[in-house]
Design a protein around this motif. Structure first.
Motif, short mmCIF file in Angstrom:
data_model
loop_
_atom_site.label_atom_id
_atom_site.label_comp_id
_atom_site.label_asym_id
_atom_site.label_seq_id
_atom_site.Cartn_x
_atom_site.Cartn_y
_atom_site.Cartn_z
N MET A 1 102.04 69.40 96.03
CA MET A 1 101.14 68.69 96.51
C MET A 1 102.45 67.52 97.11
O MET A 1 103.47 67.10 97.35
CB MET A 1 101.55 68.17 94.87
N ASP A 2 101.72 67.09 98.54
CA ASP A 2 102.11 66.65 98.92
C ASP A 2 102.43 64.41 98.26
O ASP A 2 102.22 64.90 97.40
CB ASP A 2 101.52 66.39 100.55
N GLN A 3 103.66 63.82 99.44
CA GLN A 3 103.69 62.69 98.30
C GLN A 3 102.45 61.69 98.22
O GLN A 3 102.47 60.95 97.79
CB GLN A 3 104.57 62.14 99.54
N LEU A 4 101.74 61.59 99.34
CA LEU A 4 100.36 60.58 99.48
C LEU A 4 99.39 61.20 97.80
O LEU A 4 99.40 60.10 97.40
CB LEU A 4 99.92 61.21 100.73
N GLU A 5 99.53 62.55 98.00
CA GLU A 5 98.98 62.90 96.35
C GLU A 5 99.14 62.89 95.15
O GLU A 5 98.93 61.93 94.45
CB GLU A 5 99.18 64.74 96.65
N ILE A 6 101.12 62.30 95.54
CA ILE A 6 101.36 61.93 93.94
C ILE A 6 101.25 60.57 93.93
O ILE A 6 101.20 59.94 92.69
CB ILE A 6 103.21 62.18 94.70
N LEU A 7 101.24 59.67 94.52
CA LEU A 7 101.15 58.54 94.92
C LEU A 7 99.63 58.36 94.33
O LEU A 7 99.58 56.89 93.78
CB LEU A 7 101.75 58.59 96.93
#
Length: 260
Positions: A1-7
């Motif tokens: 999961m990339d940072q954008l999805e985590i946010l």
């Protein structure tokens, strides 16, 4: 999961927390109103709103997004007021009385404490006709104006939880009273002729008394209307010597007593 999805996932979790908190808050707002009623406590407590605003101001001092957060809380408070109003009134509140009896003042106060929509009949009619009430009387006559009032009262039957502030002559027409009661409780506000004169002396949009602003004339006209006013009313409230909070608190308690 990339940072954008985590946010985005974190944002979604925040939304879930906010949603659950709002549902709980709205339920508590209903519980507070029920508790006040059950224990005979004062229903209207505008000082609580001032306390909430002060609390928020202190909590947000020096923080980012202060204005945005304040805007959200304004919406939350407004909707809490509407929830409380619906808890109290499943119908419209129709204010009647002689000009200057306090209908506009009380409707504005109810709008503030309960976030109820207000329909000022004279104002709505003037806006729709594109002319003042005095000009409507002069151009088309009183009968035309009274027909506009009746049609507006019929229109309001499709709504609920609205404060309808009627013109002074509206209850003189029996068909208007019939239409008022189809989805409303009629509240008659009264005041002494001297009080009425003091409140309307500087107003020039009262065609029936424009050239007769005297206590005797007002007293005589009030007496001529008194019987029909009282016959139309579900409750009668004297406004002399009372502030808006006292009048509205009496209005709420007496309407609730009727419903019980």
């Amino acid at each position: 999961m990339d940072q954008l999805e985590i946010l985005r996932e974190s944002l979604g979790q925040c939304d879930e927390i906010i949603l659950d908190a709002l549902i709980m808050r709205n339920r508590i707002a209903e519980d507070i109103m029920a508790y006040k009623e059950a224990n005979g406590l004062q229903i209207l407590q505008p000082e609580q709103e001032a306390k909430q605003k002060e609390w928020l101001e202190n909590r947000m001092e020096g923080r980012r997004h202060k204005d945005e957060v304040a805007d959200v809380f304004d919406c939350i408070r407004t909707n809490s007021k509407r929830i409380q109003a619906r808890k109290l009134f499943s119908y419209n509140i129709v204010l009647i009385g002689f000009m200057g009896a306090g209908k506009s003042t009380i409707s504005d106060f109810l709008k503030n404490v309960f976030a109820m929509d207000v329909v000022e009949m004279d104002q709505i009619i003037a806006q729709r006709q594109g002319m003042s009430i005095s000009d409507i009387f002069e151009t088309y006559g009183e009968q035309y104006f009274r027909d506009l009032e009746t049609n507006l009262l019929i229109e309001m039957q499709s709504r609920s939880n609205v404060v309808i502030s009627c013109g002074g002559g509206t209850p003189m027409r029996e068909c208007n009273v019939v239409e008022m009661k189809k989805n409303g409780r009629v509240v008659l506000l009264t005041a002494k002729p001297e009080t009425i004169l003091d409140r309307v002396k500087d107003n020039h949009d009262r065609p029936l008394i424009e050239n007769n602003k005297t206590v005797p004339f007002i007293a005589d006209l009030m007496e001529k209307r008194r019987a029909k006013y009282e016959a139309a009313a579900d409750i009668i409230i004297e406004t002399d010597g009372k502030n808006e909070l006292e009048i509205c608190e009496e209005l709420v308690h007496r309407l609730r007593s009727m419903d019980e």
